[in-house]
Design a protein around this motif. Structure first.
Motif, PDB file in Angstrom:
ATOM      1  N   PRO A 217       0.833  -1.210   0.000  1.00  0.00           N
ATOM      2  CA  PRO A 217       0.000   0.000   0.000  1.00  0.00           C
ATOM      3  C   PRO A 217       0.861   1.250   0.000  1.00  0.00           C
ATOM      4  N   GLY A 218       0.417   2.270  -0.706  1.00  0.00           N
ATOM      5  CA  GLY A 218       1.186   3.505  -0.768  1.00  0.00           C
ATOM      6  C   GLY A 218       0.388   4.613  -1.420  1.00  0.00           C
ATOM      7  N   HIS A 219       1.110   5.546  -2.050  1.00  0.00           N
ATOM      8  CA  HIS A 219       0.487   6.715  -2.665  1.00  0.00           C
ATOM      9  C   HIS A 219       0.190   6.439  -4.134  1.00  0.00           C
ATOM     10  N   ARG A 220      -1.004   6.841  -4.564  1.00  0.00           N
ATOM     11  CA  ARG A 220      -1.368   6.746  -5.973  1.00  0.00           C
ATOM     12  C   ARG A 220      -2.155   7.995  -6.359  1.00  0.00           C
ATOM     13  N   THR A 221      -2.131   8.323  -7.631  1.00  0.00           N
ATOM     14  CA  THR A 221      -2.996   9.378  -8.159  1.00  0.00           C
ATOM     15  C   THR A 221      -3.904   8.758  -9.216  1.00  0.00           C
ATOM     16  N   LYS A 222      -5.095   9.298  -9.333  1.00  0.00           N
ATOM     17  CA  LYS A 222      -6.011   8.801 -10.358  1.00  0.00           C
ATOM     18  C   LYS A 222      -6.953   9.914 -10.763  1.00  0.00           C
ATOM     19  N   THR A 223      -7.553   9.746 -11.909  1.00  0.00           N
ATOM     20  CA  THR A 223      -8.558  10.688 -12.395  1.00  0.00           C
ATOM     21  C   THR A 223      -9.917  10.013 -12.317  1.00  0.00           C
ATOM     22  N   LEU A 224     -10.810  10.616 -11.576  1.00  0.00           N
ATOM     23  CA  LEU A 224     -12.158  10.073 -11.382  1.00  0.00           C
ATOM     24  C   LEU A 224     -13.127  10.793 -12.312  1.00  0.00           C
ATOM     25  N   ASP A 225     -13.886  10.041 -13.065  1.00  0.00           N
ATOM     26  CA  ASP A 225     -14.873  10.611 -13.987  1.00  0.00           C
ATOM     27  C   ASP A 225     -16.187  10.786 -13.233  1.00  0.00           C
ATOM     28  N   GLY A 230     -17.431  16.488 -13.478  1.00  0.00           N
ATOM     29  CA  GLY A 230     -16.431  16.250 -14.500  1.00  0.00           C
ATOM     30  C   GLY A 230     -15.206  15.558 -13.916  1.00  0.00           C
ATOM     31  N   PRO A 231     -14.121  15.431 -14.681  1.00  0.00           N
ATOM     32  CA  PRO A 231     -12.933  14.710 -14.218  1.00  0.00           C
ATOM     33  C   PRO A 231     -12.316  15.357 -12.970  1.00  0.00           C
ATOM     34  N   LEU A 232     -11.919  14.512 -12.019  1.00  0.00           N
ATOM     35  CA  LEU A 232     -11.287  14.983 -10.787  1.00  0.00           C
ATOM     36  C   LEU A 232      -9.942  14.280 -10.640  1.00  0.00           C
ATOM     37  N   ARG A 233      -8.880  15.060 -10.437  1.00  0.00           N
ATOM     38  CA  ARG A 233      -7.552  14.477 -10.222  1.00  0.00           C
ATOM     39  C   ARG A 233      -7.348  14.316  -8.721  1.00  0.00           C
ATOM     40  N   LEU A 234      -7.252  13.075  -8.274  1.00  0.00           N
ATOM     41  CA  LEU A 234      -7.267  12.782  -6.848  1.00  0.00           C
ATOM     42  C   LEU A 234      -5.995  12.063  -6.406  1.00  0.00           C
ATOM     43  N   ASN A 235      -5.623  12.307  -5.161  1.00  0.00           N
ATOM     44  CA  ASN A 235      -4.541  11.571  -4.501  1.00  0.00           C
ATOM     45  C   ASN A 235      -5.159  10.535  -3.585  1.00  0.00           C
ATOM     46  N   CYS A 236      -4.629   9.328  -3.609  1.00  0.00           N
ATOM     47  CA  CYS A 236      -5.110   8.262  -2.726  1.00  0.00           C
ATOM     48  C   CYS A 236      -3.934   7.756  -1.887  1.00  0.00           C
ATOM     49  N   ASP A 237      -4.090   7.847  -0.584  1.00  0.00           N
ATOM     50  CA  ASP A 237      -3.061   7.366   0.334  1.00  0.00           C
ATOM     51  C   ASP A 237      -3.695   6.380   1.305  1.00  0.00           C
ATOM     52  N   VAL A 238      -2.933   5.351   1.670  1.00  0.00           N
ATOM     53  CA  VAL A 238      -3.456   4.262   2.484  1.00  0.00           C
ATOM     54  C   VAL A 238      -2.830   4.290   3.875  1.00  0.00           C
ATOM     55  N   LEU A 239      -3.679   4.239   4.902  1.00  0.00           N
ATOM     56  CA  LEU A 239      -3.240   4.035   6.279  1.00  0.00           C
ATOM     57  C   LEU A 239      -3.658   2.629   6.687  1.00  0.00           C
ATOM     58  N   LEU A 240      -2.785   1.942   7.387  1.00  0.00           N
ATOM     59  CA  LEU A 240      -3.068   0.570   7.800  1.00  0.00           C
ATOM     60  C   LEU A 240      -3.622   0.532   9.222  1.00  0.00           C
ATOM     61  N   VAL A 241      -4.570  -0.373   9.437  1.00  0.00           N
ATOM     62  CA  VAL A 241      -5.043  -0.717  10.782  1.00  0.00           C
ATOM     63  C   VAL A 241      -4.570  -2.145  11.012  1.00  0.00           C
ATOM     64  N   PRO A 242      -3.302  -2.317  11.414  1.00  0.00           N
ATOM     65  CA  PRO A 242      -2.697  -3.655  11.381  1.00  0.00           C
ATOM     66  C   PRO A 242      -3.360  -4.662  12.298  1.00  0.00           C
ATOM     67  N   GLU A 243      -3.903  -4.212  13.452  1.00  0.00           N
ATOM     68  CA  GLU A 243      -4.485  -5.187  14.360  1.00  0.00           C
ATOM     69  C   GLU A 243      -5.724  -5.861  13.783  1.00  0.00           C
ATOM     70  N   ASP A 244      -6.358  -5.205  12.785  1.00  0.00           N
ATOM     71  CA  ASP A 244      -7.555  -5.778  12.162  1.00  0.00           C
ATOM     72  C   ASP A 244      -7.348  -6.099  10.690  1.00  0.00           C
ATOM     73  N   ASP A 245      -6.122  -5.915  10.173  1.00  0.00           N
ATOM     74  CA  ASP A 245      -5.833  -6.187   8.772  1.00  0.00           C
ATOM     75  C   ASP A 245      -6.761  -5.378   7.868  1.00  0.00           C
ATOM     76  N   GLN A 246      -6.978  -4.118   8.216  1.00  0.00           N
ATOM     77  CA  GLN A 246      -7.841  -3.237   7.447  1.00  0.00           C
ATOM     78  C   GLN A 246      -7.023  -2.075   6.886  1.00  0.00           C
ATOM     79  N   GLU A 247      -7.573  -1.427   5.864  1.00  0.00           N
ATOM     80  CA  GLU A 247      -6.925  -0.279   5.251  1.00  0.00           C
ATOM     81  C   GLU A 247      -7.886   0.904   5.216  1.00  0.00           C
ATOM     82  N   VAL A 248      -7.364   2.088   5.528  1.00  0.00           N
ATOM     83  CA  VAL A 248      -8.108   3.340   5.401  1.00  0.00           C
ATOM     84  C   VAL A 248      -7.554   4.067   4.178  1.00  0.00           C
ATOM     85  N   VAL A 249      -8.381   4.266   3.172  1.00  0.00           N
ATOM     86  CA  VAL A 249      -7.971   4.983   1.971  1.00  0.00           C
ATOM     87  C   VAL A 249      -8.417   6.436   2.095  1.00  0.00           C
ATOM     88  N   LEU A 250      -7.438   7.349   2.060  1.00  0.00           N
ATOM     89  CA  LEU A 250      -7.704   8.779   2.171  1.00  0.00           C
ATOM     90  C   LEU A 250      -7.640   9.401   0.781  1.00  0.00           C
TER      91      LEU A 250
END
Length: 276
Positions: A217-225, A230-250
């Motif tokens: 997991p890490g940093h990604r950019t994407k364009t959302l339609d 209209g098109p949105l240029r977004l940053n996606c960053d992931v935080l881990l919740v290791p005790e529950d094996d979950q991910e928070v996508v910001l």
């Protein structure tokens, strides 16, 4: 097996728990210890008080995996703490039975404090377990409702979501995480059913699965339609919740960009509380 370290760890974890945290009623009798009594832990773990006492006094035999698992449940250990317990006892921790599909209260509260950041929480099998209003506005009406699993959406087209530009990359990311989940939770019936469904319904999934992709997991950019903005240029960053094996996508936008202004407008027009 390091008996002294195992004994110290058990005593420390027992002292850190309070009766009300595990559903026990406090009595009027003064407690000599700050946490649970040995007999309370033994009862919760379904073992004799004598056996548990010997473990805490570094006199006990090497506990079996069944005993260690019972102690982990009785002492309310997280996945990381459970693994540590097994290592102290000289054993390899067996896979978890199933992925955590509930969100912890402190993670839910974090979503509330991110008004201009879209946020979703997914479990180890890419099920959506929580999200905030801005994520709902960005990603689509089925988020967390009829569309509850991002892997099913990506490979089987289930659920309505606004499409983004990085479908090929996301496919490899999804499969890599599902492979990790399959290794960790081989006895999880919901995960097993999901993998069978994806294998049966998607040639693309089968092909990517065969390549055994690895992704961190890490940093990604994407364009959302987005159909309204209209098109949105977004940053996606992931935080881990290791005790529950979950991910928070910001989900954010570059400061001062047109997309950032749209996120601000969407956030102020989405007053609903976060869902989980």
């Amino acid at each position: 097996m390091t008996r002294q370290e195992l004994a110290h760890y058990l005593r420390d974890r027992r002292a850190s728990l309070r009766p009300h945290e595990i559903g026990l009623t406090e009595t009027g009798t003064a407690r000599r210890t700050p946490g649970l009594r040995r007999e309370e832990v033994a009862e919760l773990a379904h073992m004799s008080v004598d056996y548990y006492t010997r473990l805490e006094q570094a006199r006990g035999p090497r506990p079996s995996a069944r005993i260690l698992d019972a102690l982990a449940q009785a002492l309310r250990l997280t996945l990381a703490e459970r693994s540590h317990l097994f290592r102290l006892a000289g054993s390899s921790p067996p896979p978890g039975i199933s992925a955590m599909r509930r969100i912890r209260p402190h993670v839910a509260r974090m979503l509330e404090r991110l008004p201009e950041t879209g946020a979703i929480v997914t479990d180890a099998a890419y099920g959506v377990v929580a999200w905030n209003p801005l994520a709902q506005a960005l990603l689509g009406g089925d988020l967390g409702g009829g569309m509850t699993n991002l892997a099913r959406h990506r490979f089987l087209g289930q659920g309505r979501m606004h499409e983004s530009s990085n479908a090929e990359e996301s496919g490899h990311i999804v499969v890599a995480r599902l492979r990790r989940a399959a290794d960790r939770y081989p006895h999880d019936p919901l995960l097993t059913a999901l993998l069978a469904e994806l294998h049966a319904g998607s040639e693309e999934f089968r092909q990517i699965w065969a390549t055994r992709p690895v992704h961190a997991p890490g940093h990604r950019t994407k364009t959302l339609d987005h159909p309204e903005t209209g098109p949105l240029r977004l940053n996606c960053d992931v935080l881990l919740v290791p005790e529950d094996d979950q991910e928070v996508v910001l989900i954010t936008a570059d400061q001062g960009s047109p997309t950032a202004r749209i996120l601000h407008r969407l956030a102020t027009s989405s007053p609903r509380p976060p869902r989980s």
